[in-house]
Scaffold this motif. Structure first.
Motif, mmCIF file in Angstrom:
data_model
loop_
_atom_site.group_PDB
_atom_site.id
_atom_site.type_symbol
_atom_site.label_atom_id
_atom_site.label_comp_id
_atom_site.label_asym_id
_atom_site.label_seq_id
_atom_site.Cartn_x
_atom_site.Cartn_y
_atom_site.Cartn_z
ATOM 1 N N MET A 162 0.850 -1.171 0.000
ATOM 2 C CA MET A 162 0.000 0.000 0.000
ATOM 3 C C MET A 162 0.897 1.235 0.000
ATOM 4 S SD MET A 162 -2.988 1.292 2.608
ATOM 5 C CE MET A 162 -2.404 0.419 3.995
ATOM 6 N N PRO A 163 1.111 1.868 -1.162
ATOM 7 C CA PRO A 163 1.948 3.065 -1.218
ATOM 8 C C PRO A 163 1.331 4.230 -0.462
ATOM 9 C CG PRO A 163 1.662 2.129 -3.400
ATOM 10 C CD PRO A 163 0.716 1.424 -2.500
ATOM 11 N N TYR A 164 2.187 4.952 0.216
ATOM 12 C CA TYR A 164 1.796 6.152 0.960
ATOM 13 C C TYR A 164 2.783 7.249 0.608
ATOM 14 C CZ TYR A 164 1.725 9.364 4.927
ATOM 15 O OH TYR A 164 1.699 10.484 5.712
ATOM 16 N N ILE A 165 2.278 8.360 0.106
ATOM 17 C CA ILE A 165 3.111 9.507 -0.223
ATOM 18 C C ILE A 165 2.732 10.641 0.701
ATOM 19 C CG2 ILE A 165 3.637 11.260 -1.958
ATOM 20 C CD1 ILE A 165 3.044 9.132 -4.094
ATOM 21 N N ASN A 166 3.732 11.231 1.361
ATOM 22 C CA ASN A 166 3.521 12.414 2.186
ATOM 23 C C ASN A 166 4.273 13.552 1.514
ATOM 24 O OD1 ASN A 166 3.372 14.431 4.094
ATOM 25 N ND2 ASN A 166 3.967 13.146 5.795
ATOM 26 N N LEU A 167 3.544 14.451 0.877
ATOM 27 C CA LEU A 167 4.125 15.566 0.144
ATOM 28 C C LEU A 167 4.013 16.832 0.977
ATOM 29 C CD1 LEU A 167 5.252 16.795 -2.492
ATOM 30 C CD2 LEU A 167 2.865 17.113 -3.195
ATOM 31 N N GLN A 168 5.122 17.460 1.237
ATOM 32 C CA GLN A 168 5.127 18.713 1.980
ATOM 33 C C GLN A 168 5.491 19.843 1.035
ATOM 34 O OE1 GLN A 168 7.866 17.791 5.188
ATOM 35 N NE2 GLN A 168 6.162 17.259 6.507
ATOM 36 N N ILE A 169 4.637 20.871 1.011
ATOM 37 C CA ILE A 169 4.852 22.034 0.165
ATOM 38 C C ILE A 169 4.578 23.290 0.986
ATOM 39 C CG2 ILE A 169 4.261 20.836 -1.974
ATOM 40 C CD1 ILE A 169 1.471 22.132 -1.816
ATOM 41 N N THR A 170 5.118 24.421 0.521
ATOM 42 C CA THR A 170 4.746 25.670 1.176
ATOM 43 C C THR A 170 3.323 26.012 0.753
ATOM 44 O OG1 THR A 170 5.779 26.923 -0.617
ATOM 45 C CG2 THR A 170 7.090 26.579 1.383
ATOM 46 N N LYS A 171 2.633 26.774 1.600
ATOM 47 C CA LYS A 171 1.234 27.118 1.334
ATOM 48 C C LYS A 171 1.100 27.892 0.041
ATOM 49 C CE LYS A 171 -0.897 26.750 5.723
ATOM 50 N NZ LYS A 171 -2.088 27.061 6.423
ATOM 51 N N GLY A 172 -0.050 27.726 -0.591
ATOM 52 C CA GLY A 172 -0.327 28.501 -1.783
ATOM 53 C C GLY A 172 -0.956 27.724 -2.926
ATOM 54 N N ALA A 173 -0.888 26.410 -2.886
ATOM 55 C CA ALA A 173 -1.502 25.618 -3.958
ATOM 56 C C ALA A 173 -3.022 25.645 -3.799
ATOM 57 C CB ALA A 173 -0.995 24.184 -3.917
ATOM 58 N N ASN A 174 -3.714 25.745 -4.921
ATOM 59 C CA ASN A 174 -5.179 25.722 -4.842
ATOM 60 C C ASN A 174 -5.686 24.286 -4.966
ATOM 61 O OD1 ASN A 174 -5.463 25.065 -7.671
ATOM 62 N ND2 ASN A 174 -5.226 27.227 -8.180
ATOM 63 N N ARG A 175 -6.981 24.121 -4.804
ATOM 64 C CA ARG A 175 -7.586 22.785 -4.816
ATOM 65 C C ARG A 175 -7.347 22.071 -6.148
ATOM 66 N NH1 ARG A 175 -11.121 19.546 -2.245
ATOM 67 N NH2 ARG A 175 -12.596 18.361 -3.494
ATOM 68 N N GLU A 176 -7.464 22.802 -7.243
ATOM 69 C CA GLU A 176 -7.256 22.219 -8.565
ATOM 70 C C GLU A 176 -5.830 21.691 -8.713
ATOM 71 O OE1 GLU A 176 -6.754 24.282 -12.745
ATOM 72 O OE2 GLU A 176 -8.865 24.273 -12.134
ATOM 73 N N GLN A 177 -4.866 22.437 -8.242
ATOM 74 C CA GLN A 177 -3.474 22.001 -8.314
ATOM 75 C C GLN A 177 -3.243 20.763 -7.460
ATOM 76 O OE1 GLN A 177 -1.981 25.839 -7.076
ATOM 77 N NE2 GLN A 177 -1.039 26.197 -9.088
ATOM 78 N N LYS A 178 -3.841 20.733 -6.278
ATOM 79 C CA LYS A 178 -3.690 19.568 -5.402
ATOM 80 C C LYS A 178 -4.338 18.332 -6.027
ATOM 81 C CE LYS A 178 -3.705 22.437 -1.289
ATOM 82 N NZ LYS A 178 -4.473 22.782 -0.080
ATOM 83 N N ALA A 179 -5.496 18.520 -6.637
ATOM 84 C CA ALA A 179 -6.169 17.397 -7.299
ATOM 85 C C ALA A 179 -5.299 16.859 -8.433
ATOM 86 C CB ALA A 179 -7.533 17.837 -7.825
ATOM 87 N N ARG A 180 -4.645 17.738 -9.153
ATOM 88 C CA ARG A 180 -3.758 17.321 -10.255
ATOM 89 C C ARG A 180 -2.573 16.532 -9.719
ATOM 90 N NH1 ARG A 180 -2.025 19.144 -15.475
ATOM 91 N NH2 ARG A 180 -0.560 17.518 -16.077
ATOM 92 N N ILE A 181 -2.001 16.993 -8.606
ATOM 93 C CA ILE A 181 -0.888 16.279 -7.985
ATOM 94 C C ILE A 181 -1.314 14.864 -7.606
ATOM 95 C CG2 ILE A 181 0.531 16.157 -5.887
ATOM 96 C CD1 ILE A 181 0.681 19.270 -6.044
ATOM 97 N N VAL A 182 -2.454 14.742 -6.950
ATOM 98 C CA VAL A 182 -2.940 13.426 -6.520
ATOM 99 C C VAL A 182 -3.169 12.525 -7.733
ATOM 100 C CG1 VAL A 182 -4.879 12.213 -5.437
ATOM 101 C CG2 VAL A 182 -3.899 14.235 -4.337
ATOM 102 N N LYS A 183 -3.778 13.067 -8.773
ATOM 103 C CA LYS A 183 -4.037 12.291 -9.995
ATOM 104 C C LYS A 183 -2.729 11.841 -10.641
ATOM 105 C CE LYS A 183 -6.347 12.810 -14.481
ATOM 106 N NZ LYS A 183 -5.215 12.607 -15.373
ATOM 107 N N ASP A 184 -1.809 12.774 -10.825
ATOM 108 C CA ASP A 184 -0.554 12.448 -11.510
ATOM 109 C C ASP A 184 0.315 11.481 -10.702
ATOM 110 O OD1 ASP A 184 -1.395 14.092 -13.552
ATOM 111 O OD2 ASP A 184 0.095 15.664 -13.185
ATOM 112 N N PHE A 185 0.419 11.691 -9.398
ATOM 113 C CA PHE A 185 1.213 10.786 -8.567
ATOM 114 C C PHE A 185 0.614 9.387 -8.577
ATOM 115 C CE2 PHE A 185 3.790 13.612 -5.452
ATOM 116 C CZ PHE A 185 4.156 14.466 -6.473
#
Length: 66
Positions: free
Chosen positions: A1-24
């Motif tokens: 069961m892969p688990y990714i913990n991505l830490q970023i500085t604040k500022g990404a919007n919901r659309e960008q986060k959804a894209r990250i989840v999809k692409d990863f």
């Protein structure tokens, strides 16, 4: 069961986060043959004042670049 913990500085919007989840997820399916329903991705947003690199805090760096 892969688990990714991505830490970023604040500022990404919901659309960008959804894209990250999809692409990863797609990458783990393609490269490792994992099932999407077994992949967990957590995005943690860190305040600029709590992130540092090159010897300075990110908020100070952004002030210089701004």
């Amino acid at each position: 069961m892969p688990y990714i913990n991505l830490q970023i500085t604040k500022g990404a919007n919901r659309e960008q986060k959804a894209r990250i989840v999809k692409d990863f997820t797609e990458t783990l399916v393609t490269v490792l043959g994992k099932k999407p329903e077994h992949i967990h991705i957590v995005i943690q947003e860190i305040e600029d004042e709590n992130w540092g690199f090159s010897g300075i805090l990110t908020d100070d760096f952004r002030k210089r670049e701004g």
